[in-house]
Design a protein around this motif. Structure first.
Motif, PDB file in Angstrom:
ATOM      1  N   VAL A  74     -23.189  35.201   7.307  1.00  0.00           N
ATOM      2  CA  VAL A  74     -23.312  35.583   5.785  1.00  0.00           C
ATOM      3  C   VAL A  74     -24.180  34.139   5.218  1.00  0.00           C
ATOM      4  N   ALA A  75     -25.248  34.402   4.521  1.00  0.00           N
ATOM      5  CA  ALA A  75     -26.003  33.296   3.760  1.00  0.00           C
ATOM      6  C   ALA A  75     -26.024  33.446   2.513  1.00  0.00           C
ATOM      7  N   HIS A  76     -25.630  32.385   1.478  1.00  0.00           N
ATOM      8  CA  HIS A  76     -25.573  32.448   0.150  1.00  0.00           C
ATOM      9  C   HIS A  76     -26.779  31.693  -0.424  1.00  0.00           C
ATOM     10  N   SER A  77     -27.410  32.143  -1.126  1.00  0.00           N
ATOM     11  CA  SER A  77     -28.510  31.293  -1.991  1.00  0.00           C
ATOM     12  C   SER A  77     -28.469  31.126  -3.517  1.00  0.00           C
ATOM     13  N   THR A  78     -28.998  30.066  -4.095  1.00  0.00           N
ATOM     14  CA  THR A  78     -28.809  30.055  -5.497  1.00  0.00           C
ATOM     15  C   THR A  78     -30.357  30.081  -6.089  1.00  0.00           C
ATOM     16  N   ARG A  79     -30.629  30.790  -7.193  1.00  0.00           N
ATOM     17  CA  ARG A  79     -32.091  30.477  -7.441  1.00  0.00           C
ATOM     18  C   ARG A  79     -31.629  30.056  -8.896  1.00  0.00           C
ATOM     19  N   HIS A  80     -32.937  29.291  -9.525  1.00  0.00           N
ATOM     20  CA  HIS A  80     -32.764  28.809 -10.843  1.00  0.00           C
ATOM     21  C   HIS A  80     -34.277  29.426 -11.528  1.00  0.00           C
ATOM     22  N   LEU A  81     -34.303  29.611 -12.523  1.00  0.00           N
ATOM     23  CA  LEU A  81     -35.516  29.931 -13.529  1.00  0.00           C
ATOM     24  C   LEU A  81     -35.629  28.999 -14.261  1.00  0.00           C
ATOM     25  N   ILE A  82     -36.710  28.249 -14.494  1.00  0.00           N
ATOM     26  CA  ILE A  82     -36.975  27.110 -15.093  1.00  0.00           C
ATOM     27  C   ILE A  82     -38.265  27.684 -16.075  1.00  0.00           C
ATOM     28  N   GLU A  83     -37.984  27.807 -17.355  1.00  0.00           N
ATOM     29  CA  GLU A  83     -39.314  28.178 -18.452  1.00  0.00           C
ATOM     30  C   GLU A  83     -39.580  27.161 -19.210  1.00  0.00           C
ATOM     31  N   ALA A  84     -41.075  26.683 -19.208  1.00  0.00           N
ATOM     32  CA  ALA A  84     -41.525  25.553 -19.754  1.00  0.00           C
ATOM     33  C   ALA A  84     -42.608  25.971 -20.546  1.00  0.00           C
ATOM     34  N   GLU A  85     -42.712  25.261 -21.681  1.00  0.00           N
ATOM     35  CA  GLU A  85     -43.874  25.577 -22.581  1.00  0.00           C
ATOM     36  C   GLU A  85     -44.419  24.219 -22.947  1.00  0.00           C
ATOM     37  N   ARG A  86     -45.864  24.195 -23.046  1.00  0.00           N
ATOM     38  CA  ARG A  86     -46.554  22.956 -23.251  1.00  0.00           C
ATOM     39  C   ARG A  86     -46.367  22.729 -25.031  1.00  0.00           C
ATOM     40  N   PRO A  87     -46.054  21.812 -25.508  1.00  0.00           N
ATOM     41  CA  PRO A  87     -45.856  21.390 -26.848  1.00  0.00           C
ATOM     42  C   PRO A  87     -47.133  21.562 -27.749  1.00  0.00           C
TER      43      PRO A  87
END
Length: 59
Positions: free
Chosen positions: A46-59
């Motif tokens: 059994v393999a577990h994974s974590t994902r991250h969503l990074i939202e970026a905006e140019r100023p």
């Protein structure tokens, strides 16, 4: 994710190269043999994974 055979583990590790960047069957043969024994005894890997969503905006 649950893996029930060693072929599936090898396939996914060869396709997702970022999981184990230096993966090669020969390099990890010992660990793969031990994992194959576990899988053949009826205990899935059994393999577990974590994902991250990074939202970026140019100023």
């Amino acid at each position: 994710m649950e893996f029930f055979d060693i072929g599936a583990v090898v396939w996914i590790l060869r396709k997702c190269v970022w999981w184990i960047p230096d993966f090669a069957v020969d390099r990890y043969r010992g660990a793969l043999v031990e994992l194959d024994k576990q899988l053949r005894s009826g205990r899935p890997f059994v393999a577990h994974s974590t994902r991250h969503l990074i939202e970026a905006e140019r100023p």
